[in-house]
Scaffold this active site. Sequence first.
Site, short mmCIF file in Angstrom:
data_model
loop_
_atom_site.label_atom_id
_atom_site.label_comp_id
_atom_site.label_asym_id
_atom_site.label_seq_id
_atom_site.Cartn_x
_atom_site.Cartn_y
_atom_site.Cartn_z
N LYS A 1 21.69 37.92 49.99
CA LYS A 1 22.91 38.34 49.28
C LYS A 1 22.59 38.59 47.80
O LYS A 1 23.00 39.60 47.22
CB LYS A 1 24.00 37.27 49.44
CG LYS A 1 24.57 37.22 50.85
CD LYS A 1 25.43 35.99 51.11
CE LYS A 1 25.85 35.93 52.58
NZ LYS A 1 26.59 34.73 52.95
N GLN B 1 28.61 29.14 50.78
CA GLN B 1 27.79 29.38 51.98
C GLN B 1 28.06 28.29 53.01
O GLN B 1 27.99 27.09 52.71
CB GLN B 1 26.30 29.41 51.58
CG GLN B 1 25.36 29.74 52.72
CD GLN B 1 25.54 31.17 53.25
OE1 GLN B 1 25.71 32.10 52.49
NE2 GLN B 1 25.52 31.32 54.56
N ASP C 1 34.67 36.63 50.22
CA ASP C 1 34.38 36.37 51.64
C ASP C 1 35.60 36.67 52.51
O ASP C 1 35.51 36.72 53.74
CB ASP C 1 34.00 34.89 51.84
CG ASP C 1 32.52 34.73 52.18
OD1 ASP C 1 31.90 35.71 52.61
OD2 ASP C 1 32.01 33.61 52.01
#
Length: 288
Positions: A52, A96, A119
């Site tokens: 990422k 995460q 997200d």
Amino acid sequence: MTQILSAAPIKKKITKELKSDCKFLKENGIHPYLKVILVGNNPASLVYTASKKKYCERIGAKCDIIALDEQIELIKFLTIIDEINHDNDVHGCIIQLPLPKHLLHLDVGKLVIQEKDVDGFHPENLYSVLSNQNIETHFVSCTPKGIITLLRESQIEIANKRVAIIGRSMIVGKPLACLFTNHNATVTLCHSKTQNIREITKECDIIVSAVGIAHLVDETFISNKKNQVVVDVGMNTNANGELCGDVNFEKIKDLVSAITPVPGGVGPMTIISLAQNLLQASKNRLSL
Ligand code: NAP
């Protein structure tokens, strides 16, 4: 001839667009900035967060991985997120997953404020998907968004198609079912308690597997018409420790019209969606 739905050509095209958008934002005083919160040393999470960061930097955005100790105290963890929520220089923040056991009780979707939740887990962002409203300024979960982009860019029709999704998680199956519905597909959302899944998948035009069981989907899930599209979300490891999907690619690739590979299919699309969301979060600041 089966169409292999590879992310590579789409990534090339979208990366160009994202680089140009990022340049525009910087010229207007906004340097898109993502913070990735990583707790502990889960090997897969280390790889995903590094990918990422690499992609954000490739398009010209800033990305920091905030690596926290596995044993971090709850209050410290929450304080770090709160600081990021209030930091005007940061446009996006992701946590995460998975988190360690002592943080599992947290409602992760509510920790990062909606404006920075790239997200797409925040209730307000989920509501936007559910209601099919304000999608342009809100954030759609990255994997479902990436799957729709992959299909559309590959000229796969979605409207009026019957879709079977296997897996009903909050980050893949459920939001994906909403997205397909918003695109006028008719969806059957399957899970571990669904009876006769194979009868359902055989009837569908598009099959998506997001389960987490290596090679679960084989020829017994496929009709004999050779006209189905199969999307493999799974990221599993096989007996040799290699990355593999939920779908037995070799067994079914000649029995379908199109299929995503693992690696090189849904995985890269997820990262592209994250970068798109980050740039959207940054653009939203321009209009404030
Ligand atoms: P998850 O939260 O563990 O959910 C798995 C789902 O599969 C659940 O709904 C479960 O049903 C269902 N399931 C389990 N066994 C089944 C069976 N035998 N038949 C039918 N359904 C079954 O998983 P997730 O987070 O959605 O992830 C799924 C997979 O996608 C994993 O391999 C993950 O690594 C991968 N993934 C990939 C990406 C990417 O970027 N490519 C992103 C996210 C996830 P119940 O609800 O009844 O338990």
